[in-house]
Write an enzyme that holds these catalytic residues in place. Sequence first.
Site, PDB file in Angstrom:
ATOM      1  N   GLY A 197      10.629   1.192  -9.360  1.00  0.00           N
ATOM      2  CA  GLY A 197      10.057   0.544 -10.540  1.00  0.00           C
ATOM      3  C   GLY A 197       9.218  -0.640 -10.108  1.00  0.00           C
ATOM      4  O   GLY A 197       9.477  -1.262  -9.079  1.00  0.00           O
ATOM      5  N   ASP A 239      11.058  10.350   1.548  1.00  0.00           N
ATOM      6  CA  ASP A 239      11.232   8.931   1.209  1.00  0.00           C
ATOM      7  C   ASP A 239      12.652   8.463   1.574  1.00  0.00           C
ATOM      8  O   ASP A 239      12.819   7.409   2.205  1.00  0.00           O
ATOM      9  CB  ASP A 239      10.963   8.750  -0.294  1.00  0.00           C
ATOM     10  CG  ASP A 239      11.246   7.348  -0.772  1.00  0.00           C
ATOM     11  OD1 ASP A 239      10.396   6.471  -0.545  1.00  0.00           O
ATOM     12  OD2 ASP A 239      12.322   7.118  -1.361  1.00  0.00           O
ATOM     13  N   LYS A 277      14.023   5.635   4.468  1.00  0.00           N
ATOM     14  CA  LYS A 277      14.979   4.552   4.193  1.00  0.00           C
ATOM     15  C   LYS A 277      16.198   4.664   5.111  1.00  0.00           C
ATOM     16  O   LYS A 277      16.760   3.651   5.541  1.00  0.00           O
ATOM     17  CB  LYS A 277      15.382   4.597   2.718  1.00  0.00           C
ATOM     18  CG  LYS A 277      14.205   4.236   1.792  1.00  0.00           C
ATOM     19  CD  LYS A 277      14.470   4.625   0.358  1.00  0.00           C
ATOM     20  CE  LYS A 277      13.321   4.230  -0.551  1.00  0.00           C
ATOM     21  NZ  LYS A 277      13.362   4.863  -1.863  1.00  0.00           N
ATOM     22  N   LYS A 305       7.293   1.864   3.711  1.00  0.00           N
ATOM     23  CA  LYS A 305       8.316   2.491   4.550  1.00  0.00           C
ATOM     24  C   LYS A 305       7.745   3.205   5.759  1.00  0.00           C
ATOM     25  O   LYS A 305       8.454   3.460   6.729  1.00  0.00           O
ATOM     26  CB  LYS A 305       9.114   3.509   3.709  1.00  0.00           C
ATOM     27  CG  LYS A 305       9.930   2.878   2.630  1.00  0.00           C
ATOM     28  CD  LYS A 305      10.094   3.753   1.397  1.00  0.00           C
ATOM     29  CE  LYS A 305       9.002   3.517   0.399  1.00  0.00           C
ATOM     30  NZ  LYS A 305       9.179   4.182  -0.889  1.00  0.00           N
ATOM     31  N   GLY A 338       5.877   5.514 -12.954  1.00  0.00           N
ATOM     32  CA  GLY A 338       5.457   4.731 -11.783  1.00  0.00           C
ATOM     33  C   GLY A 338       6.554   4.590 -10.743  1.00  0.00           C
ATOM     34  O   GLY A 338       6.527   3.685  -9.924  1.00  0.00           O
ATOM     35  N   THR A 350       0.857  -1.192   0.000  1.00  0.00           N
ATOM     36  CA  THR A 350       0.000   0.000   0.000  1.00  0.00           C
ATOM     37  C   THR A 350       0.896   1.247   0.000  1.00  0.00           C
ATOM     38  O   THR A 350       2.081   1.153   0.333  1.00  0.00           O
ATOM     39  CB  THR A 350      -0.927   0.017   1.241  1.00  0.00           C
ATOM     40  OG1 THR A 350      -0.110   0.101   2.416  1.00  0.00           O
ATOM     41  CG2 THR A 350      -1.802  -1.218   1.314  1.00  0.00           C
ATOM     42  N   GLY A 400      14.664  -0.461  -3.694  1.00  0.00           N
ATOM     43  CA  GLY A 400      14.024  -1.282  -4.731  1.00  0.00           C
ATOM     44  C   GLY A 400      14.768  -2.587  -4.958  1.00  0.00           C
ATOM     45  O   GLY A 400      14.871  -3.418  -4.059  1.00  0.00           O
TER      46      GLY A 400
HETATM   47  N1  HSE Z   1       9.572   6.653  -4.847  1.00  0.00           N
HETATM   48  C1  HSE Z   1      10.631   5.769  -4.489  1.00  0.00           C
HETATM   49  C2  HSE Z   1      11.882   6.179  -5.210  1.00  0.00           C
HETATM   50  C3  HSE Z   1      10.225   4.369  -4.820  1.00  0.00           C
HETATM   51  O1  HSE Z   1      11.786   6.985  -6.139  1.00  0.00           O
HETATM   52  O2  HSE Z   1      12.965   5.730  -4.853  1.00  0.00           O
HETATM   53  C4  HSE Z   1      11.111   3.305  -4.234  1.00  0.00           C
HETATM   54  O3  HSE Z   1      11.123   3.320  -2.843  1.00  0.00           O
END
Ligand code: HSE
Length: 339
Positions: free
Chosen positions: A319, A223, A227, A127, A209, A98, A156
Amino acid sequence: MKECKIIIMGFGSVGQGIANAISLKKEMINEKYGVQLKVVAVADSSTSAICQDGLDEKLLIDIKKSEGKLSAYPDCGNNMSGIDVLDAVEYDLLMEATPTNIETAEPALSLTLKAFEQGKDVVTSNKGHLAIKFSEVIQAAEENGVEFKYEASVGGAMPIINFTRETLSSCGIKSIIGILNGTTNYILSRMTSEGSSYDITLRESQELGIAETDPTQDVEGIDAACKTVILANSLLGIDATYDDVTVEGISSITSQAIDLAKKDGYLIKLIAEVSQDNLKVSPRLVKKGSSYDVNGTLNMATIKTDLAGDITVMGLGAGSLETASAMLTDVISILKNKY
Ligand code: HSE
């Protein structure tokens, strides 16, 4: 024959990537590990498709793309979603994809805790819950004796969490520094190499995406900060949450600043730093041709260890299928341990 019944929660870019990856690899997994993967339910934000005999992964993707909702799946579509699906279906493993919510961590937090209570294993790409309640979630998994894996939440397809834990298990980790967001790296690379505008490249990354549902999470460094927290907790044993990270994004980086840096042999990159003294995300100047000089949606990270020196990993950081590949690898590792 052994069977692993899967629920996929969230059916955007990553959720569809999971369905695609399962469809491509389920035969190999069956042959190699003797376990049949069966997708018994898939839910998006307001509808779902449920079938104990198994859903067709490709049809799920086609229906979502053409109709916009899973309730249109023939015979199995309905208006149930979220926690209700976990109660309505017999399953073994939840694949949770989600959208990340950094304010409340929902719906990921409730779904994950509920699955743990039901004694189910969980694999996530999310996350939010890890960035605000890392220790609580890990503890809940332990208390319920279930497996919880989250490789896809950082970088990813770039191997970092399992790689560091397993392949570098003899080493202490001193710090990790790198590029942990694909969207901003894509934007900065395009602005640098082609002089493309910030707005256009941001829109492109949404179309590809790779951006979050709310792309300010990418461009404001949120984001990458999530991480940073996940790596701090899982690999350096730092009991940190999102509020412990100093965060600055890339929205104020101008084309002029990029050109100026370029003339002197430098690039501007959004760099995340994870160490006992510093949890930080900020734009920094890096040398052209250095290990930070990676383009497009690539992520990289240099892991500083006590025994092995520096080790640098790199891979596609965002991706649909790439992120799903990390989740499927987590599923396989659960199959190997438990089935
Ligand atoms: N939006 C994130 C990025 C997706 O661009 O790294 C992967 O976590």
